[in-house]
Design a protein around this motif. Structure first.
Motif, PDB file in Angstrom:
ATOM      1  N   UNK A  35     -40.414  26.137  -1.831  1.00  0.00           N
ATOM      2  CA  UNK A  35     -39.888  25.958  -3.901  1.00  0.00           C
ATOM      3  C   UNK A  35     -39.520  25.632  -4.312  1.00  0.00           C
ATOM      4  N   UNK A  36     -40.701  24.101  -4.745  1.00  0.00           N
ATOM      5  CA  UNK A  36     -41.542  23.343  -5.566  1.00  0.00           C
ATOM      6  C   UNK A  36     -42.213  24.851  -6.622  1.00  0.00           C
ATOM      7  N   UNK A  37     -42.950  25.700  -5.433  1.00  0.00           N
ATOM      8  CA  UNK A  37     -43.815  26.681  -6.815  1.00  0.00           C
ATOM      9  C   UNK A  37     -43.309  27.480  -7.499  1.00  0.00           C
ATOM     10  N   UNK A  38     -41.867  27.915  -6.919  1.00  0.00           N
ATOM     11  CA  UNK A  38     -41.440  28.982  -6.926  1.00  0.00           C
ATOM     12  C   UNK A  38     -40.893  28.567  -8.643  1.00  0.00           C
ATOM     13  N   UNK A  39     -39.802  27.026  -8.100  1.00  0.00           N
ATOM     14  CA  UNK A  39     -39.068  26.152  -9.446  1.00  0.00           C
ATOM     15  C   UNK A  39     -40.629  25.599 -10.450  1.00  0.00           C
ATOM     16  N   UNK A  40     -41.024  26.057  -9.978  1.00  0.00           N
ATOM     17  CA  UNK A  40     -42.688  25.727 -11.075  1.00  0.00           C
ATOM     18  C   UNK A  40     -43.125  27.229 -12.227  1.00  0.00           C
ATOM     19  N   UNK A  41     -42.443  28.247 -11.463  1.00  0.00           N
ATOM     20  CA  UNK A  41     -42.742  29.343 -12.320  1.00  0.00           C
ATOM     21  C   UNK A  41     -42.092  29.459 -12.687  1.00  0.00           C
ATOM     22  N   UNK A  42     -40.853  29.521 -12.620  1.00  0.00           N
ATOM     23  CA  UNK A  42     -39.690  29.283 -13.769  1.00  0.00           C
ATOM     24  C   UNK A  42     -39.824  28.446 -14.989  1.00  0.00           C
ATOM     25  N   UNK A  43     -40.476  27.418 -15.021  1.00  0.00           N
ATOM     26  CA  UNK A  43     -39.887  26.354 -15.633  1.00  0.00           C
ATOM     27  C   UNK A  43     -41.065  26.782 -16.971  1.00  0.00           C
ATOM     28  N   UNK A  44     -42.508  26.839 -16.259  1.00  0.00           N
ATOM     29  CA  UNK A  44     -43.216  28.107 -17.237  1.00  0.00           C
ATOM     30  C   UNK A  44     -43.138  29.410 -18.308  1.00  0.00           C
ATOM     31  N   UNK A  45     -41.972  29.889 -17.284  1.00  0.00           N
ATOM     32  CA  UNK A  45     -41.916  31.210 -17.588  1.00  0.00           C
ATOM     33  C   UNK A  45     -40.423  31.299 -18.417  1.00  0.00           C
ATOM     34  N   UNK A  46     -39.185  30.771 -18.078  1.00  0.00           N
ATOM     35  CA  UNK A  46     -38.288  30.699 -18.047  1.00  0.00           C
ATOM     36  C   UNK A  46     -37.943  29.392 -19.955  1.00  0.00           C
TER      37      UNK A  46
END
Length: 61
Positions: A35-46
């Protein structure tokens, strides 16, 4: 639990449990993990939370 980053046609992001059928209108963004890795990716791209249709409409003004 493992999640998949998903994106809809308005370029909005979310996470979805990996291995489950994606909800209608959402596609995999190609990132799966904790979950944390996926949310970090979203923070970076969105970086712009506005829906794509609004961004497009504002760009033509």
């Amino acid at each position: 639990m493992t999640f998949t980053v998903v994106r809809n046609d308005e370029d909005q992001y979310s996470i979805w449990p990996a291995g489950r059928d994606l909800p209608p209108g959402w596609l995999s963004a190609g990132v799966t993990g904790p979950r944390d890795q996926c949310l970090a990716h979203i923070d970076a791209v969105w970086t712009d939370m506005r829906p794509r249709s609004l961004r497009d409409r504002m760009a033509t003004r």
